[in-house]
Design a protein around this motif. Sequence first.
Motif, mmCIF file in Angstrom:
data_model
loop_
_atom_site.group_PDB
_atom_site.id
_atom_site.type_symbol
_atom_site.label_atom_id
_atom_site.label_comp_id
_atom_site.label_asym_id
_atom_site.label_seq_id
_atom_site.Cartn_x
_atom_site.Cartn_y
_atom_site.Cartn_z
ATOM 1 N N GLN A 24 4.932 0.551 -36.661
ATOM 2 C CA GLN A 24 4.598 -1.078 -35.985
ATOM 3 C C GLN A 24 5.740 -1.001 -35.785
ATOM 4 O OE1 GLN A 24 1.798 -1.666 -39.562
ATOM 5 N NE2 GLN A 24 0.085 -2.480 -38.044
ATOM 6 N N LEU A 25 6.889 -1.406 -36.904
ATOM 7 C CA LEU A 25 8.264 -1.705 -36.037
ATOM 8 C C LEU A 25 8.697 -1.345 -35.357
ATOM 9 C CD1 LEU A 25 9.494 -2.095 -39.897
ATOM 10 C CD2 LEU A 25 9.035 -3.810 -39.056
ATOM 11 N N ARG A 26 8.300 0.124 -34.373
ATOM 12 C CA ARG A 26 9.337 0.298 -33.285
ATOM 13 C C ARG A 26 8.640 -0.642 -32.536
ATOM 14 N NH1 ARG A 26 9.481 6.092 -35.860
ATOM 15 N NH2 ARG A 26 11.651 6.533 -36.381
ATOM 16 N N GLU A 27 7.097 -0.282 -32.534
ATOM 17 C CA GLU A 27 6.358 -1.328 -31.421
ATOM 18 C C GLU A 27 7.161 -2.510 -31.031
ATOM 19 O OE1 GLU A 27 2.523 -0.408 -32.150
ATOM 20 O OE2 GLU A 27 2.267 1.270 -32.034
ATOM 21 N N ARG A 28 6.860 -3.676 -32.079
ATOM 22 C CA ARG A 28 7.299 -4.509 -32.179
ATOM 23 C C ARG A 28 8.214 -4.807 -31.629
ATOM 24 N NH1 ARG A 28 4.320 -8.417 -36.851
ATOM 25 N NH2 ARG A 28 2.724 -7.845 -36.684
#
Length: 541
Positions: free
Chosen positions: A444-448
Amino acid sequence: MSGPEVAVFVSGVSSMGLEILAGRVVAPQFGSSIYTWGSIIAVFLAALSLGYHLGGKRAGTRATTDRLVRLLVGTAGYVALLIFFGDQLLLSTTALPLPSRFASLPAVILMFGPPTYLLGFISPYAAQLSRKEGIGEASGHVYALGTIGSIVGAFGTTFFLIPYLSVTYIYLTLGGVAVLTALYLALPEDSVSVLPAIGVVFLLIAATTTGALGYTARGEVVYETQTAYQELEVIDGGDTRTLYLDGQRHSAMDKSDPTRHVFEYTRYFHMPYLYASTPDEIDRVLFIGGGGFSGPKRFAAEYDATVDVAEIDPDVVRAAEEYFRADEYDINTYIQGGRQFLQETDNTYDLVVLDAYKRDKVPFQLTTREFMDLVTERLSPDGMAVANIISSPSGPASEFYRAEYKTMNASFGQVYAFPTSDTGAIQNIELVATKSDTRLTQEQLRERNQDREIGIDLADAIDGYTTDVPTEDVPVLRDDRAPVDRLLDSMVGQRYVIEETGSGSGDDDTNTTEPAAAWGDPALTVRDGGAVTRGQGLHIR
């Protein structure tokens, strides 16, 4: 006062002045933990006691004004040698195979034991030479004068010498007082003792002149001072200007691009912009600990947010303004300790960055459960905190990091750990704490990071996402029990790695590592980083 009484008073000034100064001298190499200060106090007491004992045994046959002159000249001469060779003496003791908590003991003995021992002879000699009637009256008078001198030495060194002079010039002051007292005692009757005293005067001046050339192996010394809290140096090496506090790198600035993150760990201060529901919900940010204002400058330049800084040391703020261009940015600065500021402020923050920790000198009051509860009270409902911890990610040297992780978990909904180096060495480990009970995954952090425009690419930082930090064997730190010195003990003498970003833009995986460094001169790993625009304005309150 008679000559011997003056000698007693000056011996008290000199011994206590050297004791206060010893903490500043050994801290860059061994830290300023309770173990270091315990060693300093014990060595000074032992040296004085030995001098008192032997001086008392010999006073009946050897107590003369000439002997007092020799003791003072000998003390001043040793101080001159410390100006010349103090650094070498300090470094010569670092390789001794001692447990870390006793590591500073040989250095303190070697550097400060001999002059303190010599000063210990003066009181019993002066009691023998006293004009007072009776042993009790003479000894009581002498020790009262010595104690008053110690009070003057403690206050004078703490409140006047250290805030305004370098270590070299404090040595010169203390040694000069001793040798001038010797000259006062020797003149006019003892012309033979005058020559050695004059020789030591020239030795002190020569040592001071030689030791103040304005350049070290780290680069050109732009500015240095002793603040009320630490030794502060600003040193230029090429295009990089570095702030050293107690001999350790604390902040750095690219002189041609003052908001570029030179140290890798400061890029992690932007991680909360990935945890926030939307980046623009972070409207007010507080940095506890200013240093060279690397983080505050970048935030003020990059984001539409109010940036406050609570920094306890006014000299650090002045250095940041004058040498790190902090006065060009819209930053509100408060000369106040972080905990006191949070207790007194009515402000609510969306992000609090805790950047007041050093490897060897951690203000325990900023580590405890009670403090973390205070931070959460001053945060907005979706507020977050980032703590810059210096520790090892695993092994015995990881105890402080794991204890702080456990403590923050007791106050926040979720805590995330991000080591900043791929090695197992002591390094900066960033803890991101949120009030939310929902845990974001690494994916999720990578996507954000891909979707959000926050002015910096944090892909490399996200790769360090750490889970399952073991905390069973470490305590929750509390105001009534925060054994921070013990938790830091295992880090003494180990290599400290600070990753340093490159001067180009973008982020790639090419790293270069400088050779391993000593305690006060950490190794660096270089990565490429980005650049941003500038802002303006600094408000001191």
